[in-house]
Design an enzyme around this catalytic site. Structure first.
Site, PDB file in Angstrom:
ATOM      1  N   THR A   1       0.850  -1.189   0.000  1.00  0.00           N
ATOM      2  CA  THR A   1       0.000   0.000   0.000  1.00  0.00           C
ATOM      3  C   THR A   1       0.889   1.244   0.000  1.00  0.00           C
ATOM      4  O   THR A   1       2.111   1.152   0.074  1.00  0.00           O
ATOM      5  CB  THR A   1      -0.903   0.042   1.250  1.00  0.00           C
ATOM      6  OG1 THR A   1      -0.118   0.433   2.397  1.00  0.00           O
ATOM      7  CG2 THR A   1      -1.540  -1.309   1.514  1.00  0.00           C
TER       8      THR A   1
ATOM      9  N   SER B   1       6.965  -2.295   0.294  1.00  0.00           N
ATOM     10  CA  SER B   1       7.322  -1.314  -0.732  1.00  0.00           C
ATOM     11  C   SER B   1       6.820   0.075  -0.334  1.00  0.00           C
ATOM     12  O   SER B   1       7.058   1.047  -1.054  1.00  0.00           O
ATOM     13  CB  SER B   1       6.716  -1.715  -2.088  1.00  0.00           C
ATOM     14  OG  SER B   1       5.303  -1.756  -2.024  1.00  0.00           O
TER      15      SER B   1
ATOM     16  N   LYS C   1       7.019   3.376   1.612  1.00  0.00           N
ATOM     17  CA  LYS C   1       8.135   4.149   2.174  1.00  0.00           C
ATOM     18  C   LYS C   1       7.801   4.833   3.495  1.00  0.00           C
ATOM     19  O   LYS C   1       8.692   5.309   4.201  1.00  0.00           O
ATOM     20  CB  LYS C   1       8.580   5.230   1.187  1.00  0.00           C
ATOM     21  CG  LYS C   1       8.968   4.739  -0.178  1.00  0.00           C
ATOM     22  CD  LYS C   1       9.283   5.917  -1.093  1.00  0.00           C
ATOM     23  CE  LYS C   1       9.495   5.480  -2.521  1.00  0.00           C
ATOM     24  NZ  LYS C   1       8.252   4.973  -3.154  1.00  0.00           N
TER      25      LYS C   1
ATOM     26  N   GLU D   1      13.831  -3.215   0.405  1.00  0.00           N
ATOM     27  CA  GLU D   1      14.759  -2.838  -0.656  1.00  0.00           C
ATOM     28  C   GLU D   1      14.104  -1.939  -1.703  1.00  0.00           C
ATOM     29  O   GLU D   1      14.738  -1.020  -2.239  1.00  0.00           O
ATOM     30  CB  GLU D   1      15.313  -4.094  -1.324  1.00  0.00           C
ATOM     31  CG  GLU D   1      16.393  -3.834  -2.355  1.00  0.00           C
ATOM     32  CD  GLU D   1      17.661  -3.246  -1.752  1.00  0.00           C
ATOM     33  OE1 GLU D   1      17.901  -2.046  -1.988  1.00  0.00           O
ATOM     34  OE2 GLU D   1      18.376  -3.970  -1.051  1.00  0.00           O
TER      35      GLU D   1
ATOM     36  N   ALA E   1      13.605   0.588  -6.415  1.00  0.00           N
ATOM     37  CA  ALA E   1      12.728  -0.399  -7.069  1.00  0.00           C
ATOM     38  C   ALA E   1      13.363  -1.775  -6.929  1.00  0.00           C
ATOM     39  O   ALA E   1      13.455  -2.297  -5.827  1.00  0.00           O
ATOM     40  CB  ALA E   1      12.464  -0.025  -8.520  1.00  0.00           C
TER      41      ALA E   1
ATOM     42  N   GLU F   1       2.752   8.502 -11.331  1.00  0.00           N
ATOM     43  CA  GLU F   1       1.598   8.205 -10.488  1.00  0.00           C
ATOM     44  C   GLU F   1       0.329   8.684 -11.209  1.00  0.00           C
ATOM     45  O   GLU F   1       0.412   9.513 -12.119  1.00  0.00           O
ATOM     46  CB  GLU F   1       1.730   8.924  -9.143  1.00  0.00           C
ATOM     47  CG  GLU F   1       2.878   8.429  -8.277  1.00  0.00           C
ATOM     48  CD  GLU F   1       2.678   7.005  -7.807  1.00  0.00           C
ATOM     49  OE1 GLU F   1       1.510   6.584  -7.618  1.00  0.00           O
ATOM     50  OE2 GLU F   1       3.689   6.304  -7.637  1.00  0.00           O
TER      51      GLU F   1
ATOM     52  N   ASP G   1       8.666  12.325  -3.344  1.00  0.00           N
ATOM     53  CA  ASP G   1       9.037  10.914  -3.395  1.00  0.00           C
ATOM     54  C   ASP G   1      10.557  10.754  -3.376  1.00  0.00           C
ATOM     55  O   ASP G   1      11.099   9.909  -2.653  1.00  0.00           O
ATOM     56  CB  ASP G   1       8.451  10.260  -4.642  1.00  0.00           C
ATOM     57  CG  ASP G   1       8.778   8.783  -4.738  1.00  0.00           C
ATOM     58  OD1 ASP G   1       8.323   8.033  -3.859  1.00  0.00           O
ATOM     59  OD2 ASP G   1       9.488   8.382  -5.678  1.00  0.00           O
TER      60      ASP G   1
ATOM     61  N   LYS H   1      13.046   9.036  -0.413  1.00  0.00           N
ATOM     62  CA  LYS H   1      14.082   8.042  -0.691  1.00  0.00           C
ATOM     63  C   LYS H   1      15.438   8.488  -0.142  1.00  0.00           C
ATOM     64  O   LYS H   1      16.188   7.687   0.421  1.00  0.00           O
ATOM     65  CB  LYS H   1      14.176   7.809  -2.198  1.00  0.00           C
ATOM     66  CG  LYS H   1      12.961   7.122  -2.793  1.00  0.00           C
ATOM     67  CD  LYS H   1      13.053   7.016  -4.298  1.00  0.00           C
ATOM     68  CE  LYS H   1      11.836   6.310  -4.886  1.00  0.00           C
ATOM     69  NZ  LYS H   1      11.896   6.230  -6.363  1.00  0.00           N
TER      70      LYS H   1
ATOM     71  N   GLY I   1       8.119   1.287 -12.768  1.00  0.00           N
ATOM     72  CA  GLY I   1       7.251   0.227 -13.255  1.00  0.00           C
ATOM     73  C   GLY I   1       6.820  -0.725 -12.154  1.00  0.00           C
ATOM     74  O   GLY I   1       7.614  -1.108 -11.304  1.00  0.00           O
TER      75      GLY I   1
END
Length: 379
Positions: A111, A133, A135, A162, A167, A224, A235, A239, A359
């Site tokens: 999510t 996935s 963050k 990871e 990705a 997105e 985003d 990261k 992707g």
């Protein structure tokens, strides 16, 4: 002859007994989640054959509905889901696992829900490891970040993520290993977003309007659903913060200086109005492209730097830069991401990690990789 057949049969039975079963619950079955479920189901037999590990998806859930089974979902899980979904509470999942004595539990978060990460501690307390996935758990307040790590340690559980940064690229693991080995990382720089990589690679290489390239990126599914989530830079900022915290640096999201690429007039308008006004990008970005030095290209770059050995924070920048076309960042193609990791030992020559950065299929495969790595660790 009879005795040999018996022994062979016994050996096969022993292999069945020793087969390790990993029980999975998948939260979120949108683009990434659905592809992940398909990948696990398609690879199940091969994983048993090669690793003697059985991946059993016993629960599939989204924010409102839950589907449970004791014995593996099959390729028609979407049909089954539509016919049998029920509303639920998180306790329904943990109670189900306890009732049927399921062990080697992994909760998979696909999510992007800020509320869902608050459930991680409860899942850990109830025997679940976590693969994510999402963050948000790694970029929320530092106090939550530290408390989550303590909870994992206290309960002997693992948390793998990871895909939070690269990705499917092995970036977080590389940073962790370098840091744990005592290597002094002095700087990390790169193109963190596959979406923005594609956007500026295309815009720099072709004499096209920015709005034209942006529309192509949207049509290819690189952005997105609301491209402003990419273009605002948040985003990339998240990261960068994740990597800073992997280095035990005490940074918060507010410490990241982010260049927002969206014109002020389009930042708060409804999505429909935004899509109808993409031409507002054209003039300012044409000027940026035109005013570059010769043989330079535009790249949206995240950078972490400072005296990282002090553990009290770093300078974190996310901005649009003009870089030489023949540099590593300048030679980037397609939707690839690239990360340059500078350390004391390597001097001026960075460790470079580069590959597909956008992707759903790439992200799903990266999550799958975390599941397999974690499965190897479990008893």
């Amino acid at each position: 002859m009879t005795q040999t057949i018996v022994k062979a049969s016994q050996r096969i039975d022993l292999e069945k007994i020793q087969k390790k079963k990993i029980n999975l619950v998948v939260f979120g079955h949108g683009n990434v989640g659905a592809l992940l479920i398909d990948q696990i189901i398609a690879s199940r037999g091969e994983i048993i054959r090669r690793k003697n590990i059985e991946l059993n998806i016993f629960a599939i859930a989204n924010s409102q509905k839950l589907l449970l089974t004791r014995d593996n979902f099959s390729e028609d899980w979407r049909t089954v889901k539509c016919e049998n979904e029920n509303s639920y509470s998180i306790e329904d999942i943990t109670n189900f696992a306890k009732r049927f004595n399921l062990d080697n539990l992994i909760a998979i978060d696909n999510t992007a829900n800020s509320e869902f990460v608050k459930i991680y501690p409860y899942l850990i307390e109830n025997g679940f490891n976590v693969v994510s996935s999402n963050k948000i758990a790694n970029t929320t307040e530092l106090s939550f970040y530290k408390d989550l790590r303590k909870k994992l340690k206290d309960h002997g559980k693992e948390y793998l993520y990871e895909t939070n940064v690269g990705a499917g690229l092995p970036l977080v693991d590389t940073i962790k290993l370098l840091h744990l080995s005592g290597e002094n990382i002095t700087r990390i720089k790169g193109v963190f977003s596959g979406s923005l990589s594609y956007l500026f690679n295309e815009f720099s290489a072709k004499d096209e309007l920015f709005s034209t390239v942006l529309k192509k990126a949207i049509d290819k599914g690189f952005t997105e659903p609301d491209p402003r989530e990419d273009l605002c830079g948040n985003d990339v900022g998240r990261k960068l913060l994740i990597l800073a915290r992997e280095l035990d640096l005490h940074n918060e999201i507010d410490d990241v200086k982010i260049e927002n690429l969206i014109p002020l007039s389009l930042r708060l308008v409804p999505k429909t109005e935004f899509f109808n006004s993409l031409n507002d990008f054209d003039v300012p970005f044409h000027i940026k492209r035109k005013n570059q030095k010769k043989d330079h290209v535009l790249r949206y770059v995240g950078e972490l730097r400072g005296d990282l050995s002090k553990n009290d924070g770093a300078i974190l920048d996310v901005r649009l830069l003009s870089v030489p076309k023949n540099s590593m960042l300048g030679q980037l193609k397609g939707s690839d991401s690239i990360f340059e990791i500078y350390t004391e030992s390597y001097g001026k020559n960075p460790i470079v990690i580069q590959g597909a950065g956008a992707g759903a299929a790439v992200t799903a495969r990266g999550v799958f990789g975390d599941i397999l790595r974690l499965s190897d660790k479990l008893n």
